[in-house]
Motif scaffolding. Structure first.
Motif, mmCIF file in Angstrom:
data_model
loop_
_atom_site.group_PDB
_atom_site.id
_atom_site.type_symbol
_atom_site.label_atom_id
_atom_site.label_comp_id
_atom_site.label_asym_id
_atom_site.label_seq_id
_atom_site.Cartn_x
_atom_site.Cartn_y
_atom_site.Cartn_z
ATOM 1 N N PRO A 79 0.844 -1.204 0.000
ATOM 2 C CA PRO A 79 0.000 0.000 0.000
ATOM 3 C C PRO A 79 0.873 1.245 0.000
ATOM 4 C CG PRO A 79 0.159 -0.887 2.214
ATOM 5 C CD PRO A 79 0.885 -1.857 1.313
ATOM 6 N N PRO A 80 0.310 2.434 -0.191
ATOM 7 C CA PRO A 80 1.110 3.669 -0.124
ATOM 8 C C PRO A 80 1.840 3.776 1.210
ATOM 9 C CG PRO A 80 -1.045 4.128 -1.049
ATOM 10 C CD PRO A 80 -1.087 2.706 -0.575
ATOM 11 N N PHE A 81 3.105 4.185 1.153
ATOM 12 C CA PHE A 81 3.931 4.294 2.346
ATOM 13 C C PHE A 81 3.921 5.725 2.869
ATOM 14 C CE2 PHE A 81 5.652 0.712 -0.024
ATOM 15 C CZ PHE A 81 5.836 -0.243 0.970
ATOM 16 N N ASP A 82 4.032 5.869 4.182
ATOM 17 C CA ASP A 82 4.154 7.199 4.771
ATOM 18 C C ASP A 82 5.417 7.874 4.238
ATOM 19 O OD1 ASP A 82 1.880 6.799 6.240
ATOM 20 O OD2 ASP A 82 2.936 6.139 8.052
ATOM 21 N N GLY A 83 5.302 9.147 3.921
ATOM 22 C CA GLY A 83 6.448 9.897 3.432
ATOM 23 C C GLY A 83 6.655 9.793 1.939
ATOM 24 N N TYR A 84 5.796 9.042 1.255
ATOM 25 C CA TYR A 84 5.899 8.895 -0.201
ATOM 26 C C TYR A 84 4.574 9.274 -0.846
ATOM 27 C CZ TYR A 84 10.138 6.120 0.557
ATOM 28 O OH TYR A 84 11.386 5.691 0.923
ATOM 29 N N ASN A 85 4.685 9.933 -1.958
ATOM 30 C CA ASN A 85 3.500 10.211 -2.762
ATOM 31 C C ASN A 85 3.407 9.124 -3.831
ATOM 32 O OD1 ASN A 85 1.307 11.520 -3.950
ATOM 33 N ND2 ASN A 85 2.639 12.676 -5.328
ATOM 34 N N ARG A 86 2.344 8.333 -3.793
ATOM 35 C CA ARG A 86 2.207 7.218 -4.728
ATOM 36 C C ARG A 86 1.853 7.747 -6.121
ATOM 37 N NH1 ARG A 86 1.389 1.805 -3.992
ATOM 38 N NH2 ARG A 86 3.160 2.137 -2.599
ATOM 39 N N GLY A 87 2.772 7.614 -7.058
ATOM 40 C CA GLY A 87 2.537 8.038 -8.430
ATOM 41 C C GLY A 87 1.930 6.925 -9.257
ATOM 42 N N GLU A 88 1.444 7.268 -10.427
ATOM 43 C CA GLU A 88 0.816 6.277 -11.288
ATOM 44 C C GLU A 88 1.279 6.463 -12.731
ATOM 45 O OE1 GLU A 88 -3.385 6.858 -10.326
ATOM 46 O OE2 GLU A 88 -3.328 4.887 -9.383
ATOM 47 N N VAL A 89 1.433 5.360 -13.406
ATOM 48 C CA VAL A 89 1.873 5.339 -14.794
ATOM 49 C C VAL A 89 0.760 4.722 -15.636
ATOM 50 C CG1 VAL A 89 3.588 4.467 -16.416
ATOM 51 C CG2 VAL A 89 4.261 5.068 -14.080
ATOM 52 N N LEU A 90 0.323 5.458 -16.621
ATOM 53 C CA LEU A 90 -0.688 4.908 -17.531
ATOM 54 C C LEU A 90 -0.027 4.068 -18.607
ATOM 55 C CD1 LEU A 90 -3.598 4.737 -18.492
ATOM 56 C CD2 LEU A 90 -3.240 6.847 -19.768
ATOM 57 N N CYS A 91 1.014 4.613 -19.227
ATOM 58 C CA CYS A 91 1.691 3.886 -20.311
ATOM 59 C C CYS A 91 3.088 4.463 -20.480
ATOM 60 C CB CYS A 91 0.892 4.010 -21.613
ATOM 61 S SG CYS A 91 1.695 3.259 -23.044
ATOM 62 N N ALA A 92 4.095 3.622 -20.389
ATOM 63 C CA ALA A 92 5.484 4.042 -20.603
ATOM 64 C C ALA A 92 6.273 2.821 -21.037
ATOM 65 C CB ALA A 92 6.070 4.656 -19.332
ATOM 66 N N GLY A 93 7.501 3.055 -21.505
ATOM 67 C CA GLY A 93 8.338 1.916 -21.848
ATOM 68 C C GLY A 93 9.213 2.151 -23.061
ATOM 69 N N PHE A 94 9.927 1.084 -23.459
ATOM 70 C CA PHE A 94 10.885 1.133 -24.554
ATOM 71 C C PHE A 94 10.445 0.228 -25.698
ATOM 72 C CE2 PHE A 94 13.389 2.026 -20.751
ATOM 73 C CZ PHE A 94 14.242 3.050 -21.151
ATOM 74 N N THR A 95 10.772 0.658 -26.922
ATOM 75 C CA THR A 95 10.809 -0.250 -28.063
ATOM 76 C C THR A 95 12.227 -0.220 -28.616
ATOM 77 O OG1 THR A 95 10.152 1.420 -29.708
ATOM 78 C CG2 THR A 95 8.393 0.172 -28.628
ATOM 79 N N ILE A 96 12.707 -1.379 -29.027
ATOM 80 C CA ILE A 96 14.082 -1.499 -29.511
ATOM 81 C C ILE A 96 14.021 -2.223 -30.844
ATOM 82 C CG2 ILE A 96 16.391 -2.365 -29.003
ATOM 83 C CD1 ILE A 96 15.366 -2.522 -26.007
ATOM 84 N N LEU A 97 14.434 -1.531 -31.894
ATOM 85 C CA LEU A 97 14.341 -2.082 -33.241
ATOM 86 C C LEU A 97 15.732 -2.277 -33.820
ATOM 87 C CD1 LEU A 97 12.301 -2.860 -35.484
ATOM 88 C CD2 LEU A 97 12.537 -0.526 -36.343
ATOM 89 N N GLU A 98 15.981 -3.469 -34.322
ATOM 90 C CA GLU A 98 17.277 -3.762 -34.935
ATOM 91 C C GLU A 98 17.435 -2.973 -36.228
ATOM 92 O OE1 GLU A 98 19.824 -7.644 -36.533
ATOM 93 O OE2 GLU A 98 17.935 -7.904 -35.435
ATOM 94 N N THR A 99 18.567 -2.317 -36.393
ATOM 95 C CA THR A 99 18.858 -1.552 -37.608
ATOM 96 C C THR A 99 20.092 -2.137 -38.281
ATOM 97 O OG1 THR A 99 20.220 0.072 -36.435
ATOM 98 C CG2 THR A 99 17.853 0.525 -36.584
ATOM 99 N N LYS A 100 20.545 -1.475 -39.315
ATOM 100 C CA LYS A 100 21.702 -1.986 -40.053
ATOM 101 C C LYS A 100 22.983 -1.877 -39.211
ATOM 102 C CE LYS A 100 22.440 2.467 -42.342
ATOM 103 N NZ LYS A 100 22.542 3.175 -43.635
ATOM 104 N N ASN A 101 23.986 -2.653 -39.595
ATOM 105 C CA ASN A 101 25.298 -2.650 -38.934
ATOM 106 C C ASN A 101 25.206 -3.063 -37.471
ATOM 107 O OD1 ASN A 101 26.513 -1.744 -41.333
ATOM 108 N ND2 ASN A 101 26.080 0.397 -40.782
ATOM 109 N N ASN A 102 24.224 -3.903 -37.161
ATOM 110 C CA ASN A 102 24.093 -4.458 -35.802
ATOM 111 C C ASN A 102 23.886 -3.371 -34.752
ATOM 112 O OD1 ASN A 102 23.851 -6.865 -34.422
ATOM 113 N ND2 ASN A 102 26.014 -6.945 -33.839
ATOM 114 N N MET A 103 23.164 -2.323 -35.135
ATOM 115 C CA MET A 103 22.848 -1.232 -34.217
ATOM 116 C C MET A 103 21.367 -1.284 -33.862
ATOM 117 S SD MET A 103 25.149 1.697 -36.105
ATOM 118 C CE MET A 103 25.098 2.928 -34.818
#
Length: 579
Positions: free
Chosen positions: A507-531
């Motif tokens: 549950p929410p802890f004392d001394g902390y403001n509980r934040g919320e994330v709707l949508c976040a993250g990474f996409t990683i796409l292979e490109t040329k030259n192994n990058m």
């Protein structure tokens, strides 16, 4: 199907589709005649299913260039009725082709010719497979190339839907094993209907009109026969004319041909307050040989009053042993339907941020997590706000949501970048916004839950990259579900999706403001030259705008420094074990 006065307009979707013609798209329009209808002069669901299956099959065969058969159908919820004289418009197109199977998306709408009104009736996703050749192998399918934003979203999310289909049966088994499903309530026996009374058994002979061009029975025809016996079983319980609301996901287990007899059995598995579940089983046989299990389906019926509201239903008393098993499984399927409706079917803006996590809804939360990030990435109206040394910041604002994307090409192989970034606990070593990150629950190999602590946010600093609820000068924490996915096929990105969940043990802890994330993250796409092309996404509420406006306006480069730190971390560890 329920007859409601409100209508869902579909012109916007049609306008987008007109811009690009999908070569697999098939359209069917049928005027509803009395012979297609039930006693209320509404189009029978069985007839609609025949049309849906035929249209979808033609779309699948356009893609395959060879005969195809229906393998499965996802849940179908019927939103409105269709009456005599109205026109049914069905549009089907292949969303994605895998190796030998493909997902076909089907949209069904209704048109009133006299009032020029259009409204949505239902949508469905069907899986088709190619017929086996003389060598016993299936035809390998060409890949689909999406053209519009909508097609890109459907293409991307199709991989997640496929993942859910594959574990559907296991979800029910796990619910039953967990002991969370109630036993039949024996205290109500005097006020119940014996399940045996609702049993229906019927035999159909498969004739040439029931078969397709491959001489196999139309999947839609089998479904129509199943709807027929299910409706009779439901009527025996309620002693009224029931309305079919939902057909659960089902799989065809094998084909049947002209000359087969189809034995159809139906029974009411369970009755809830305003709805009942009917189970139907279809078996095929000839004069010789054993019965072959063709299909099983579960259908939800309601009885509607004159105003279209559901009426109370009598309870069911299950038979011992098998009846009680079906009774309990019906409760599990109802739980799944509610989870899917609550977590998956609602629009992204309507989904509550911190959905309570528990083992019974983990599959749907994971689906929502990954599909939300894929939908955000597929938006076609991103604007370049600022750029520095090829690190780009893009934004898109829709309604009350501001989203941003930071991306750059990094000289690290995609699979290594994925392994390193997927280990969220290591993010504290390169992201100053992550003060602490601890793994608190390993759901499985692909889904993990973390508690993240971020420092206080000041007006002149960039917001926490996962924050959508900022606090002033106190620590914030987040309970994040991290869902990681490897590419389903060539050209797909690696995905690391983040969203808030709530855990009773955290549950929410004392001394902390509980934040919320709707949508976040990474996409990683292979490109040329192994990058790798690495993109970080965040969907934030308007109150975050003041904290990132300096970056968006080009007055600050904190996003650039954070991304550079990430790049250095990846480069430093590109040859080291990720864990």
């Amino acid at each position: 199907m329920s007859s409601r006065a409100s209508y869902d307009l579909i012109e916007d979707e049609e306008e987008e589709e007109e811009k690009s013609v999908n070569p697999t798209e098939v359209k069917m329009s049928q005027i509803v005649m009395p012979c297609h209808c039930n006693h209320r002069q509404d189009l029978s669901v069985g007839q609609l299913l025949k049309w849906i299956d035929s249209t979808a099959c033609l779309s699948a065969e356009r893609q395959a260039g060879s005969p195809c058969v229906t393998a499965s159908m996802d849940d179908i919820h019927f939103e409105h009725t269709i009456s005599v004289g109205q026109v049914v418009n069905i549009r089907a197109k292949v969303n994605r082709a895998f190796n030998t199977s493909m997902e076909v998306g089907i949209q069904v709408s209704c048109e009133d010719l006299f009032s020029d009104r259009h409204w949505r009736v239902c949508h469905a996703y069907a899986t088709f497979v190619t017929q086996r050749t003389n060598t016993g192998k299936r035809v390998a399918l060409r890949p689909i190339v999406p053209h519009t934003q909508k097609e890109q979203v459907e293409y991307s999310v199709a991989a997640e839907r496929r993942r859910v289909r594959m574990v559907h049966d296991d979800i029910i088994k796990n619910l039953l094993i967990s002991g969370s499903i109630q036993q039949a309530d024996r205290s109500l026996e005097c006020n119940t209907v014996v399940a045996e009374k609702t049993k229906v058994e019927s035999v159909e002979l498969v004739l040439p009109p029931h078969a397709n061009h491959q001489v196999n029975t139309f999947g839609g025809q089998i479904m129509a026969w199943m709807v027929n016996v299910a409706t009779i079983a439901a009527s025996r319980l309620c002693q009224a004319h029931p309305t079919l609301q939902t057909i659960d996901m089902f799989t065809f287990r094998g084909p049947s041909q002209v000359g087969d007899r189809l034995l159809l059995r139906a029974i009411v598995n369970n009755a809830f307050k305003n709805s009942m579940e009917v189970g139907v089983r279809a078996e095929a046989y000839r004069e010789e040989g054993p019965n072959r299990h063709i299909n099983s389906a579960f259908m939800t019926f309601e009885v509607l009053d004159d105003s279209g509201k559901p009426c109370p239903l009598p309870q069911i008393r299950p038979e011992p042993h098998e009846g009680e098993r079906r009774f309990q499984e019906a409760i599990a399927r109802k739980k799944i339907r509610l989870d899917r409706k609550y977590i998956i079917s609602r629009k992204q803006s309507e989904v509550p941020l911190s959905v309570p996590w528990d083992p019974t809804n983990q599959v749907y939360l994971s689906f929502n997590n990954v599909s939300a990030l894929k939908m955000l990435a597929a938006k076609n109206n991103w604007r370049l706000s600022t750029e520095k040394d090829e690190v780009c910041l893009y934004t898109v604002e829709q309604k009350s949501m501001l989203s941003f994307r930071v991306e750059a090409v990094v000289d690290v192989p995609a699979h290594r970048a994925f392994c390193l970034l997927a280990e969220l606990s290591n993010r504290t070593s390169w992201d100053t916004h992550y003060k602490k990150c601890e793994l608190i629950h390993r759901v499985d190999d692909d889904d993990l839950i973390y508690r993240v602590v971020t420092p206080s946010v000041h007006q002149d600093a960039v917001a926490s990259p996962t924050s959508s609820n900022q606090g002033e000068r106190i620590l914030q924490d987040f309970i994040l579900l991290a869902s990681k996915r490897k590419p389903c096929s060539s050209g797909d990105p690696y995905v690391i999706a983040l969203r808030s969940v709530s855990l009773p043990s955290y549950p929410p802890f004392d001394g902390y403001n509980r934040g919320e994330v709707l949508c976040a993250g990474f996409t990683i796409l292979e490109t040329k030259n192994n990058m790798s092309l690495i993109s970080y996404y965040n969907q934030a509420s308007p109150e975050v705008l003041p904290y990132i406006s300096t970056d968006i306006a080009g007055l600050s480069s904190s996003f650039y420094h954070t991304f550079c730190s990430c790049s250095h971390y990846l480069a430093k560890n590109r040859l080291q074990p990720a864990f």
